[in-house]
Design an enzyme around this catalytic site. Structure first.
Site, mmCIF file in Angstrom:
data_model
loop_
_atom_site.group_PDB
_atom_site.id
_atom_site.type_symbol
_atom_site.label_atom_id
_atom_site.label_comp_id
_atom_site.label_asym_id
_atom_site.label_seq_id
_atom_site.Cartn_x
_atom_site.Cartn_y
_atom_site.Cartn_z
ATOM 1 N N GLU A 1 1.008 -1.104 0.244
ATOM 2 C CA GLU A 1 0.092 -0.323 0.202
ATOM 3 C C GLU A 1 0.972 1.577 0.007
ATOM 4 O O GLU A 1 1.702 0.623 0.646
ATOM 5 C CB GLU A 1 -0.597 0.424 1.440
ATOM 6 C CG GLU A 1 -1.518 -0.863 1.546
ATOM 7 C CD GLU A 1 -2.837 -1.459 2.773
ATOM 8 O OE1 GLU A 1 -2.190 0.172 3.991
ATOM 9 O OE2 GLU A 1 -3.321 -1.967 3.038
ATOM 10 N N LYS B 1 1.928 4.455 1.367
ATOM 11 C CA LYS B 1 2.552 4.597 2.394
ATOM 12 C C LYS B 1 2.007 6.086 2.993
ATOM 13 O O LYS B 1 3.177 7.031 2.646
ATOM 14 C CB LYS B 1 3.860 5.160 3.423
ATOM 15 C CG LYS B 1 3.658 5.436 4.451
ATOM 16 C CD LYS B 1 5.260 4.567 5.445
ATOM 17 C CE LYS B 1 5.590 4.997 6.724
ATOM 18 N NZ LYS B 1 5.093 5.919 7.669
ATOM 19 N N ASP C 1 1.296 9.534 4.155
ATOM 20 C CA ASP C 1 1.936 11.082 4.742
ATOM 21 C C ASP C 1 1.090 11.690 5.571
ATOM 22 O O ASP C 1 0.037 12.576 4.902
ATOM 23 C CB ASP C 1 2.839 12.215 4.110
ATOM 24 C CG ASP C 1 3.920 12.613 4.611
ATOM 25 O OD1 ASP C 1 3.962 11.986 6.178
ATOM 26 O OD2 ASP C 1 4.539 13.779 4.369
ATOM 27 N N TYR D 1 -7.074 1.690 6.928
ATOM 28 C CA TYR D 1 -6.083 0.537 6.795
ATOM 29 C C TYR D 1 -5.829 -1.005 7.785
ATOM 30 O O TYR D 1 -5.462 -1.764 7.458
ATOM 31 C CB TYR D 1 -5.052 0.299 5.521
ATOM 32 C CG TYR D 1 -4.370 1.865 7.119
ATOM 33 C CD1 TYR D 1 -3.655 1.249 7.865
ATOM 34 C CD2 TYR D 1 -3.714 2.848 6.417
ATOM 35 C CE1 TYR D 1 -3.076 2.188 8.676
ATOM 36 C CE2 TYR D 1 -3.381 4.400 7.102
ATOM 37 C CZ TYR D 1 -2.904 3.453 7.934
ATOM 38 O OH TYR D 1 -1.719 4.608 9.345
ATOM 39 N N LYS E 1 10.793 3.280 2.783
ATOM 40 C CA LYS E 1 10.321 4.938 1.877
ATOM 41 C C LYS E 1 11.093 5.406 0.916
ATOM 42 O O LYS E 1 12.286 4.920 0.599
ATOM 43 C CB LYS E 1 11.049 5.300 3.227
ATOM 44 C CG LYS E 1 10.449 5.730 4.545
ATOM 45 C CD LYS E 1 10.091 7.269 5.302
ATOM 46 C CE LYS E 1 9.411 6.935 6.832
ATOM 47 N NZ LYS E 1 9.168 8.269 7.390
ATOM 48 N N CYS F 1 25.995 47.276 2.514
ATOM 49 C CA CYS F 1 24.775 46.525 3.324
ATOM 50 C C CYS F 1 23.719 46.571 1.700
ATOM 51 O O CYS F 1 23.301 47.981 1.599
ATOM 52 C CB CYS F 1 24.075 47.216 4.135
ATOM 53 S SG CYS F 1 22.569 46.813 4.315
ATOM 54 N N CYS G 1 20.678 49.248 3.101
ATOM 55 C CA CYS G 1 20.988 50.507 3.694
ATOM 56 C C CYS G 1 22.215 51.488 3.374
ATOM 57 O O CYS G 1 22.161 52.736 3.177
ATOM 58 C CB CYS G 1 21.027 50.369 4.857
ATOM 59 S SG CYS G 1 22.785 49.785 5.802
ATOM 60 N N CYS H 1 26.218 44.089 8.878
ATOM 61 C CA CYS H 1 25.891 45.479 8.789
ATOM 62 C C CYS H 1 26.017 46.554 9.770
ATOM 63 O O CYS H 1 25.697 46.044 10.990
ATOM 64 C CB CYS H 1 24.358 45.763 7.892
ATOM 65 S SG CYS H 1 23.816 47.281 7.904
ATOM 66 N N CYS I 1 19.642 49.680 10.454
ATOM 67 C CA CYS I 1 18.752 49.568 9.097
ATOM 68 C C CYS I 1 17.940 48.746 8.860
ATOM 69 O O CYS I 1 17.184 48.146 9.362
ATOM 70 C CB CYS I 1 20.592 48.331 8.297
ATOM 71 S SG CYS I 1 19.594 47.180 7.256
HETATM 72 S S1 IVH Z 1 0.079 0.211 8.505
HETATM 73 C C1 IVH Z 1 1.379 -1.520 12.510
HETATM 74 N N1 IVH Z 1 -0.592 1.051 6.491
HETATM 75 O O1 IVH Z 1 2.231 4.830 9.334
HETATM 76 C C2 IVH Z 1 1.937 -0.454 11.981
HETATM 77 N N2 IVH Z 1 0.399 1.816 8.064
HETATM 78 O O2 IVH Z 1 5.458 4.042 10.869
HETATM 79 C C3 IVH Z 1 0.243 -0.572 11.040
HETATM 80 N N3 IVH Z 1 0.795 4.922 7.162
HETATM 81 O O3 IVH Z 1 1.600 5.215 12.091
HETATM 82 C C4 IVH Z 1 0.182 0.395 10.347
HETATM 83 N N4 IVH Z 1 -0.037 4.376 5.786
HETATM 84 O O4 IVH Z 1 0.927 6.228 10.712
HETATM 85 C C5 IVH Z 1 -0.535 1.430 8.056
HETATM 86 N N5 IVH Z 1 -0.864 2.206 4.564
HETATM 87 C C6 IVH Z 1 -0.789 1.999 5.452
HETATM 88 C C7 IVH Z 1 -0.049 3.198 5.859
HETATM 89 C C8 IVH Z 1 0.227 3.100 7.411
HETATM 90 C C9 IVH Z 1 0.778 5.585 6.510
HETATM 91 C C10 IVH Z 1 1.856 5.361 8.987
HETATM 92 C C11 IVH Z 1 0.730 5.036 10.237
HETATM 93 C C12 IVH Z 1 1.692 4.743 10.547
HETATM 94 C C13 IVH Z 1 3.061 4.422 10.398
HETATM 95 C C14 IVH Z 1 4.053 3.828 10.744
#
Ligand code: IVH
Length: 674
Positions: free
Chosen positions: A116, A118, A120, A231, A319, A413, A416, A431, A436
């Site tokens: 999935e 990740k 933010d 999720y 990441k 400067c 000024c 300066c 200034c």
């Molecule tokens: S599963 C046991 N799925 O990442 C932890 N986390 O570093 C299960 N996050 O605190 C997390 N997208 O805030 C999961 N598709 C995703 C995610 C996700 C972002 C974040 C979540 C978690 C952090 C962990």
């Protein structure tokens, strides 16, 4: 008087109808009716509920606009800890992860994963009882979060009621976990409107989402465009499917919003291929992601793998590398700071890096420019990782234009025209002119900043205009500004003008350490200001302090002492202090010894805090007499856990050391809790 059955059933059907359209619009993105038609349904329901208050219900769609503001958030202990994820930095570590999973499972055959994006944002937990949303909380430190139910209810894509699934009702009780975020476009719109109102824009969508969700007034959250994807689950009473892939479909059937961008991978190579796809998709996605989460698909296998106290062994976050981009230096500008220090800044051809447009990067000082040999016109590579300030990591000297000259600090400067000098032994050029305009602007801006007088809404642009028009020369002038003048500035309207005046007004009541820090005396940061304010409890005491008095204070070296002495010997500065006093800026007297609430207490910091840098948090603790240690032991009194806490949190839990969320920590600093 009881409500007629006809009305009762109309209300019921309106609620069902509106929730169905909410789901179609916010979750499935497939509206069936126009906005006007929707509004009509909504208003009819509001109307009926107003006329028959006994019909009001917490799960009515009208309840989303938010309840009354909370005084503070109530802590919520998660029944199953919300763990974080282990990180893999490169492909090699992903291979190791896959190998360990197989080893622990005692099998050689490939393990299937669900991959999935990740997201933010920030993770939350929703609790549904009998299909009704009863509580929503933030992750907090993973063990204890904050109750933000009223705020989460304002998020339109979160169902207040779960749907029946193929004729079967939702589980008796289910804890659902997911991520709240703000889409890029919504983030852009929000920031533009904030800037228009003279408010500070959010640094990135994640901060905007976090800031919006943690509002004490749900009406503010309601006005923010938050969204969420779900999720996972915590505790469940009732049955759930046996794999992640099926769980996502299950959650979707219950009416929860689930990310369609995901892939079932039969083995690691497939997952790595998908990672490549996500990386190329990244900038086109409407929301920000910072990598891929890879999860063992089968729950029975997860059970065997288990978890450490920090993270499950069945999942890993892969990441993306810090984002880099190539651009051109259009110019190298000399920027004047509040103490007169002149900093070279690269003005860049604007370029998107890590989701934001970067158009400037600091080059620190002349030595740094020389060392990296950076010249105007150069093609450079800029990097931005997380929230950090963008930096130039590489200069492509091979494509340098012939004739590009090395950069030299100007002799005069740029603001000024006064002389620029470099003090022996210092890297900085300065300066020499205290008056200034650039220095004046930066001093005022510093005076108003958060850890100083905390005047919200007084941004650089506004200060610049005030200084340019000659209305503000010293910080004291702020307190004599009239509404007419403020309304005359760009970006201010009736309401925002009032807000600014109110913020200025409120700042009169402050503390002596804050005021001292706000004065911007060179070398006096907020920590030093705290030490000085304790030893010299009023402005009068500090004015009278001799060099010996100052150097005789623990923590005050000769450099700082000189700087403070010089400041208070300057006639102009004394006049500013007088005028501040006339304006009614009254620091709370530090009577007797300053607050020493944390005396004898030892703190350990872990993870990222939203409101402070590590150094600031340390200073604040020390100001109150506490100590900060590097590692957790039985002698540690508190561990302050920010986001993504490290193994220190694990250790704290193991040793039974009290863990504080950032909020609890702030309250402790403010003396509102023990
Ligand atoms: S599963 C046991 N799925 O990442 C932890 N986390 O570093 C299960 N996050 O605190 C997390 N997208 O805030 C999961 N598709 C995703 C995610 C996700 C972002 C974040 C979540 C978690 C952090 C962990």
């Amino acid at each position: 008087m009881s409500v007629p059955e006809k009305i009762r059933s109309e209300v019921q059907s309106l609620r069902r109808e509106i929730e169905r359209h909410n789901h179609l619009y916010y979750v499935l993105d497939k509206p069936e009716i126009t906005d006007e038609q929707y509004d009509r349904l909504f208003r009819r329901l509001q109307d009926l509920e107003e006329r028959h208050p006994e019909l009001r219900a917490p799960d009515s769609p009208t309840a989303r606009v938010g309840g009354p503001p909370a005084g503070q958030f109530t802590p919520v202990r998660h029944s199953i800890p919300m763990l974080s994820l282990a990180n893999a930095m490169d492909e090699e570590e992903m291979v190791q992860f896959d190998a360990r999973v197989k080893r622990l499972l005692g099998r050689e055959a490939a393990v299937a994963y669900l991959a999935e994006p990740k997201l933010d944002g920030l993770s939350v937990e929703l609790v549904y009882e009998g299909g009704v949303l009863v509580r929503g909380s933030t992750r907090g430190d993973g063990i204890t979060g904050e109750d933000v139910t009223a705020n989460l209810k304002t998020v339109r894509s979160i169902p207040l009621k779960l749907k029946a699934r193929k004729g079967v009702g939702p589980p008796a009780r289910i804890e659902v976990r997911g991520e709240i975020f703000m889409a890029r476009k919504d983030f852009g719109d929000l920031n533009r409107s904030r800037e228009g109102q003279g408010q500070v824009p959010f640094a990135n969508p994640r901060n905007a989402a976090a800031g919006s969700l943690r509002q004490l007034d749900p009406a503010i959250t309601a006005a923010r465009p938050l969204d969420g994807y779900f999720y996972g689950v915590g505790e469940v009473e009732g049955s759930i499917p046996g794999t992640q892939g099926e769980l996502l479909v299950f959650l979707e059937d219950l009416g929860l919003k689930v990310n369609q961008e995901r892939r079932r991978c039969r083995d690691l190579p497939e997952a790595l291929e998908y990672f490549g796809r996500l990386a190329s998709l990244r900038t086109d996605l409407p929301y920000e992601i910072d990598g891929m989460v890879l999860k063992v698909d089968r729950f029975d296998l997860r059970e065997i793998l288990g978890a450490t106290s920090r993270s499950p062994r069945w999942a890993i976050a892969y990441k993306f590398q810090a984002e880099r981009a190539t651009t051109v230096i259009l110019d190298i500008a000399a920027q004047v700071g509040r103490t007169g220090k002149i900093t070279p800044v690269a003005v860049l051809e604007p370029v998107r890096v890590g989701g934001v447009t970067v158009s400037r990067a600091t080059l620190h000082n002349q030595d740094e420019v020389d060392r990296k040999d950076i010249r105007a016109g150069d093609t450079v590579i800029v990097q931005r990782a997380g929230d950090v300030i963008p930096e130039i990591v590489e200069v492509r000297t091979d494509s340098r234009k012939p004739g590009a000259a090395p950069w030299r600090m100007p002799d005069a400067c740029p603001a000024c025209g006064s002389r620029v000098v470099r003090v022996e032994g210092e890297a900085a050029h300065r300066c020499v002119n205290m008056g200034c305009p650039a220095q004046v602007r930066e001093r005022i801006f510093h005076f108003a900043s958060r850890h100083a007088m905390d005047i919200d809404g007084l941004g650089r642009k506004t200060v610049s205009q005030l200084v340019d028009r000659g209305w503000v020369e010293t910080p004291a002038d702020l307190y004599f500004l009239t509404k007419e003048r403020i309304l005359d500035l760009d970006l201010f309207a009736e309401k925002s003008g009032d807000n600014l005046l109110e913020a200025i007004e409120n700042s009169r009541k402050t503390t002596w350490p804050r005021l001292l820090y706000a004065l911007g005396i060179p070398l006096v940061g907020s920590h030093i200001a705290g030490i000085l304010a304790r030893r010299f409890p009023s402005p009068e005491d500090l004015k009278k302090a001799s060099l010996e008095d100052l150097t005789g204070t623990e923590g005050i070296g000769p450099g700082i002492a000189q700087s403070v002495r010089a400041f208070f010997q300057e006639e102009k500065n004394l006049r500013i202090l007088d005028r501040l006093e006339k304006a009614g800026v009254l620091p709370e007297a530090v009577n007797g010894p300053a607050r020493q609430d944390l005396a004898g207490k030892t703190f350990v910091l872990t993870g990222t805090l939203n409101g402070f840098t590590r150094d600031e948090a340390k200073e604040r603790i020390e100001d109150l007499g506490g100590k900060v240690a590097r590692s957790v032991s039985r002698r540690t009194d508190f561990v302050v856990a920010g986001t993504d806490p490290g193994s220190k949190l694990e250790k704290a839990v193991e040793l039974g050391v009290r863990v504080l969320t950032e909020d609890e920590f702030v309250k402790m600093l403010e003396g509102k809790s023990r």
